[in-house]
Write a protein that holds these residues in place. Sequence first.
Motif, PDB file in Angstrom:
ATOM      1  N   ARG A  81      31.578  26.903  57.745  1.00 21.53           N
ATOM      2  CA  ARG A  81      30.346  27.687  57.585  1.00 21.53           C
ATOM      3  C   ARG A  81      30.073  27.735  56.093  1.00 21.53           C
ATOM      4  N   ARG A 120      32.763  35.174  66.840  1.00 24.79           N
ATOM      5  CA  ARG A 120      31.724  35.730  65.970  1.00 24.79           C
ATOM      6  C   ARG A 120      32.329  36.301  64.686  1.00 24.79           C
ATOM      7  N   ASP A 147      30.546  34.490  61.632  1.00 24.23           N
ATOM      8  CA  ASP A 147      29.513  35.298  60.998  1.00 24.23           C
ATOM      9  C   ASP A 147      30.131  36.253  59.991  1.00 24.23           C
ATOM     10  N   PRO A 172      23.699  36.104  60.737  1.00 28.69           N
ATOM     11  CA  PRO A 172      24.480  35.698  61.911  1.00 28.69           C
ATOM     12  C   PRO A 172      23.943  34.415  62.535  1.00 28.69           C
ATOM     13  N   LEU A 173      24.842  33.650  63.136  1.00 30.36           N
ATOM     14  CA  LEU A 173      24.451  32.446  63.868  1.00 30.36           C
ATOM     15  C   LEU A 173      24.632  32.617  65.377  1.00 30.36           C
ATOM     16  N   HIS A 185      24.352  34.596  68.772  1.00 31.90           N
ATOM     17  CA  HIS A 185      23.527  35.664  69.309  1.00 31.90           C
ATOM     18  C   HIS A 185      23.736  35.808  70.814  1.00 31.90           C
ATOM     19  N   GLU A 210      19.621  30.376  63.773  1.00 32.79           N
ATOM     20  CA  GLU A 210      19.400  31.246  62.633  1.00 32.79           C
ATOM     21  C   GLU A 210      18.703  32.523  63.103  1.00 32.79           C
ATOM     22  N   ALA A 211      18.985  33.646  62.455  1.00 32.09           N
ATOM     23  CA  ALA A 211      18.386  34.921  62.855  1.00 32.09           C
ATOM     24  C   ALA A 211      16.868  34.874  62.711  1.00 32.09           C
TER      25      ALA A 211
END
Length: 240
Positions: free
Chosen positions: A160, A215, A219, A225-226, A228, A239-240
């Motif tokens: 990441r 998560r 994240d 965050p990626l 969801h 993507e948010a």
Amino acid sequence: MSDSAAPAPTVLLAEDDRAIRNALERALTLEGYAVTAVADGVQALAAAHRARPDVLVLDVMMPGIDGLQVCRVLRAEGDPTPILMLTALVETPDRIAGLDAGADDYVVKPFDVEEVFARLRALLRRTAPAPEPEPLGPAVDGQVIAADLRIDPQARRAWRGSRELELTRTEFDLLELLARNHGIVLDHATIYDRIWGYDFGPGSKNLAVYVGYLRRKVDAPDGPPLLHTVRGVGYVLREA
């Protein structure tokens, strides 16, 4: 079971309760597995070091070295053998402890032996050689790219940004599946089928535990965050 001409899958079973151990050993043998059954974690480690099995079935609560410690030792040694835990502990922190130790799946006692068979088949399918799937999402030089997430399926490594992620086998498989379907909501049944090969039903918290644990690794608290949750449906990487 698979074609009778194929060698029998080998199972190392560690369970300190003699009645459960003997009953499960008989059931697995009748199902076509070659079983080595031991009574504690010390014997389990010795047996695993003598000959690596195709899959391990470990009771969590054993005297001396318990199932979680066996997991940790094998994973620290780089042993990738899939591990199914047998546990009477059903709270989420207990399940997370098992996943953190390196277990791939768990069955809660008292269990139906058919459920054990189904989960073992799923673990063995996941470790069987298979052709590399065609990427469903953006890929560069065989790597899967989604936002600032980069996955190298061949090396089984993921980043990441500049931060490399330390993932278990199941966490990596789940992250790769979501990344290859970047922006697409995957329902629970689809994820269970693709990752475990078995739908544990609407009452199972197995997937939620894995997603929550993943998560926390993917994240960062101070970043976007990626992963969801789409309530009532499933999960999506975007993507948010």
